[in-house]
Design a protein around this motif. Structure first.
Motif, PDB file in Angstrom:
ATOM      1  N   ALA A  35       0.869  -1.177   0.000  1.00 42.91           N
ATOM      2  CA  ALA A  35       0.000   0.000   0.000  1.00 42.91           C
ATOM      3  C   ALA A  35       0.902   1.222   0.000  1.00 42.91           C
ATOM      4  CB  ALA A  35      -0.905   0.012   1.228  1.00 42.91           C
ATOM      5  N   THR A  36       0.502   2.233  -0.760  1.00 46.14           N
ATOM      6  CA  THR A  36       1.306   3.455  -0.821  1.00 46.14           C
ATOM      7  C   THR A  36       0.451   4.672  -0.505  1.00 46.14           C
ATOM      8  OG1 THR A  36       0.909   3.781  -3.189  1.00 46.14           O
ATOM      9  CG2 THR A  36       2.820   2.464  -2.569  1.00 46.14           C
ATOM     10  N   LEU A  37       1.096   5.653   0.100  1.00 47.35           N
ATOM     11  CA  LEU A  37       0.479   6.943   0.378  1.00 47.35           C
ATOM     12  C   LEU A  37       1.431   7.997  -0.161  1.00 47.35           C
ATOM     13  CD1 LEU A  37      -1.813   8.554   1.804  1.00 47.35           C
ATOM     14  CD2 LEU A  37      -0.341   8.615   3.818  1.00 47.35           C
ATOM     15  N   LYS A  38       0.905   8.810  -1.079  1.00 52.81           N
ATOM     16  CA  LYS A  38       1.750   9.790  -1.740  1.00 52.81           C
ATOM     17  C   LYS A  38       1.235  11.184  -1.452  1.00 52.81           C
ATOM     18  CE  LYS A  38       3.226   8.600  -5.725  1.00 52.81           C
ATOM     19  NZ  LYS A  38       3.356   8.246  -7.159  1.00 52.81           N
ATOM     20  N   ILE A  39       2.161  12.102  -1.231  1.00 57.74           N
ATOM     21  CA  ILE A  39       1.825  13.510  -1.033  1.00 57.74           C
ATOM     22  C   ILE A  39       2.600  14.310  -2.077  1.00 57.74           C
ATOM     23  CG2 ILE A  39       1.691  15.441   0.567  1.00 57.74           C
ATOM     24  CD1 ILE A  39       2.103  13.459   2.862  1.00 57.74           C
ATOM     25  N   GLN A  40       1.876  15.068  -2.886  1.00 58.82           N
ATOM     26  CA  GLN A  40       2.499  15.869  -3.915  1.00 58.82           C
ATOM     27  C   GLN A  40       1.618  17.068  -4.256  1.00 58.82           C
ATOM     28  OE1 GLN A  40       5.268  16.238  -5.469  1.00 58.82           O
ATOM     29  NE2 GLN A  40       4.602  17.546  -7.180  1.00 58.82           N
ATOM     30  N   PRO A  41       2.085  18.282  -3.994  1.00 59.15           N
ATOM     31  CA  PRO A  41       3.323  18.639  -3.309  1.00 59.15           C
ATOM     32  C   PRO A  41       3.143  18.637  -1.794  1.00 59.15           C
ATOM     33  CG  PRO A  41       2.162  20.607  -4.002  1.00 59.15           C
ATOM     34  CD  PRO A  41       1.333  19.446  -4.468  1.00 59.15           C
ATOM     35  N   SER A  42       4.202  18.384  -1.075  1.00 57.77           N
ATOM     36  CA  SER A  42       4.111  18.366   0.383  1.00 57.77           C
ATOM     37  C   SER A  42       4.133  19.795   0.941  1.00 57.77           C
ATOM     38  CB  SER A  42       5.256  17.549   0.977  1.00 57.77           C
ATOM     39  OG  SER A  42       6.508  18.074   0.572  1.00 57.77           O
ATOM     40  N   GLU A  43       3.520  19.964   2.110  1.00 60.90           N
ATOM     41  CA  GLU A  43       3.461  21.248   2.787  1.00 60.90           C
ATOM     42  C   GLU A  43       3.856  21.044   4.251  1.00 60.90           C
ATOM     43  OE1 GLU A  43      -0.394  22.956   2.308  1.00 60.90           O
ATOM     44  OE2 GLU A  43      -0.276  23.013   0.103  1.00 60.90           O
ATOM     45  N   PRO A  44       4.321  22.097   4.910  1.00 59.80           N
ATOM     46  CA  PRO A  44       4.711  21.960   6.322  1.00 59.80           C
ATOM     47  C   PRO A  44       3.604  21.385   7.210  1.00 59.80           C
ATOM     48  CG  PRO A  44       5.584  23.997   5.441  1.00 59.80           C
ATOM     49  CD  PRO A  44       4.708  23.407   4.362  1.00 59.80           C
ATOM     50  N   ARG A  45       2.345  21.693   6.903  1.00 59.87           N
ATOM     51  CA  ARG A  45       1.245  21.191   7.728  1.00 59.87           C
ATOM     52  C   ARG A  45       1.047  19.683   7.577  1.00 59.87           C
ATOM     53  NH1 ARG A  45      -4.272  22.796   4.432  1.00 59.87           N
ATOM     54  NH2 ARG A  45      -3.338  22.859   2.355  1.00 59.87           N
ATOM     55  N   ASP A  46       1.729  19.064   6.627  1.00 57.94           N
ATOM     56  CA  ASP A  46       1.669  17.611   6.479  1.00 57.94           C
ATOM     57  C   ASP A  46       2.599  16.896   7.452  1.00 57.94           C
ATOM     58  OD1 ASP A  46       1.605  18.065   2.883  1.00 57.94           O
ATOM     59  OD2 ASP A  46      -0.057  18.051   4.325  1.00 57.94           O
ATOM     60  N   SER A  47       3.415  17.640   8.148  1.00 54.59           N
ATOM     61  CA  SER A  47       4.336  17.043   9.121  1.00 54.59           C
ATOM     62  C   SER A  47       3.539  16.286  10.182  1.00 54.59           C
ATOM     63  CB  SER A  47       5.197  18.120   9.771  1.00 54.59           C
ATOM     64  OG  SER A  47       6.012  18.760   8.799  1.00 54.59           O
ATOM     65  N   ALA A  48       3.827  15.005  10.326  1.00 52.83           N
ATOM     66  CA  ALA A  48       3.050  14.138  11.216  1.00 52.83           C
ATOM     67  C   ALA A  48       3.688  12.762  11.197  1.00 52.83           C
ATOM     68  CB  ALA A  48       1.597  14.048  10.731  1.00 52.83           C
ATOM     69  N   VAL A  49       3.106  11.866  11.976  1.00 54.70           N
ATOM     70  CA  VAL A  49       3.468  10.454  11.876  1.00 54.70           C
ATOM     71  C   VAL A  49       2.335   9.748  11.150  1.00 54.70           C
ATOM     72  CG1 VAL A  49       4.126   8.351  13.072  1.00 54.70           C
ATOM     73  CG2 VAL A  49       4.753  10.572  14.043  1.00 54.70           C
ATOM     74  N   TYR A  50       2.682   9.021  10.119  1.00 55.15           N
ATOM     75  CA  TYR A  50       1.701   8.315   9.304  1.00 55.15           C
ATOM     76  C   TYR A  50       1.798   6.822   9.614  1.00 55.15           C
ATOM     77  CZ  TYR A  50       1.120  12.665   6.805  1.00 55.15           C
ATOM     78  OH  TYR A  50       0.829  13.972   6.493  1.00 55.15           O
ATOM     79  N   PHE A  51       0.668   6.253   9.993  1.00 54.71           N
ATOM     80  CA  PHE A  51       0.613   4.847  10.346  1.00 54.71           C
ATOM     81  C   PHE A  51      -0.199   4.069   9.323  1.00 54.71           C
ATOM     82  CE2 PHE A  51       2.655   4.657  14.362  1.00 54.71           C
ATOM     83  CZ  PHE A  51       2.406   5.858  15.015  1.00 54.71           C
ATOM     84  N   CYS A  52       0.293   2.880   9.059  1.00 55.58           N
ATOM     85  CA  CYS A  52      -0.448   1.895   8.289  1.00 55.58           C
ATOM     86  C   CYS A  52      -0.873   0.793   9.264  1.00 55.58           C
ATOM     87  CB  CYS A  52       0.453   1.326   7.188  1.00 55.58           C
ATOM     88  SG  CYS A  52      -0.245  -0.035   6.260  1.00 55.58           S
ATOM     89  N   ALA A  53      -2.049   0.252   9.059  1.00 56.63           N
ATOM     90  CA  ALA A  53      -2.526  -0.856   9.883  1.00 56.63           C
ATOM     91  C   ALA A  53      -3.262  -1.840   8.991  1.00 56.63           C
ATOM     92  CB  ALA A  53      -3.458  -0.354  10.983  1.00 56.63           C
ATOM     93  N   SER A  54      -3.179  -3.110   9.338  1.00 55.78           N
ATOM     94  CA  SER A  54      -3.910  -4.112   8.560  1.00 55.78           C
ATOM     95  C   SER A  54      -4.691  -5.029   9.495  1.00 55.78           C
ATOM     96  CB  SER A  54      -2.957  -4.919   7.666  1.00 55.78           C
ATOM     97  OG  SER A  54      -2.151  -5.814   8.420  1.00 55.78           O
ATOM     98  N   VAL A  55      -5.719  -5.662   8.916  1.00 57.66           N
ATOM     99  CA  VAL A  55      -6.637  -6.484   9.704  1.00 57.66           C
ATOM    100  C   VAL A  55      -7.431  -7.373   8.754  1.00 57.66           C
ATOM    101  CG1 VAL A  55      -8.501  -4.772   9.617  1.00 57.66           C
ATOM    102  CG2 VAL A  55      -8.405  -6.385  11.532  1.00 57.66           C
TER     103      VAL A  55
END
Lengths: 116, 110
Positions: free
Chosen positions: A75-95
């Motif tokens: 699974a992929t998550l893409k950000i384009q274009p990135s901005e300072p407000r995108d600063s965070a921790v991104y988690f993937c989870a499966s079930v």
């Protein structure tokens, strides 16, 4: 020991750059979630897939974020274009999830993104 | 609207004392109820869940949770807190969709 694998663990980039985060879900799990965690907003659902089909991406800013599952192991998550407000921790989870039933989610260790 | 509330942003407990982290929910039907823990710089980890049966559910690391249908609560408990229990705790409810609480920071002081 089955686990969800996320890469990169840390990413520092400049505003305007493209960022791609990857997730390998646990083999056999049919549902994959992308979450974002910040101090201010807490845990936010960005998107999720079941059997590789996107079911809900209403939590994502559509103009800059995109999520895909090119196959059952990625699974992929893409950000384009990135901005300072995108600063965070991104988690993937499966079930394993089906109508009316869910098991417990398995989370990856997260991708910490800093956009300067 | 369906929701999960964790009314305390932070809970402070002395080591060795019992601890309770509260969770209430507003969800129709008979939801599944979960607790997860997040240690610093780590992903969330499953602690325990309630689906049906005995109202007292036992989970990992000595934690347990009590389901109360009339009060729509699912409070997390531990008889004797350890410093290593200090972490962020999330309550979640599943009823065809997964709804998360905002999290409660648990601080155990030596």
């Amino acid at each position: 020991d089955a686990r969800v694998t996320q890469t990169p663990r840390h990413k520092v980039t400049e505003m305007g750059q493209e960022v791609t985060m990857r997730c390998q879900p646990i083999l056999g799990h049919n549902t994959v979630f992308w979450y974002r965690q910040t101090m201010m907003q807490g845990l936010e659902l960005l998107a999720y897939f079941r059997n590789r089909a996107p079911l809900d991406d209403s939590g994502m800013p559509k103009d800059r974020f995109s999520a895909e599952m090119p196959d059952a192991t990625l699974a992929t998550l893409k950000i384009q274009p990135s901005e300072p407000r995108d600063s965070a921790v991104y988690f993937c989870a499966s079930v394993t999830q089906r109508e009316g039933y869910t098991g417990e989610l398995f989370f990856g260790e997260g991708s910490r993104l800093t956009v300067l | 609207a369906q929701s999960v509330a964790q009314p305390e942003d932070q809970v402070n407990v002395a080591e060795g004392n019992p601890l309770t982290v509260k969770c209430t929910y507003s969800v129709s039907g008979n939801p599944y109820l979960f607790w997860y823990v997040q240690y610093p710089n780590r992903g969330l980890q499953f602690l325990l869940k309630y689906i049906t049966g005995d109202n007292l559910v036992k989970g990992s690391y000595g934690f347990e949770a009590e389901f109360n249908k009339s009060q729509t609560s699912f409070h997390l408990k531990k008889p004797s807190a350890l410093v290593s229990d200090s972490a962020l705790y999330f309550c979640a409810v599943y009823n065809y969709q997964l709804i998360w609480g905002a999290g409660t920071k648990l601080i155990i002081k030596p």
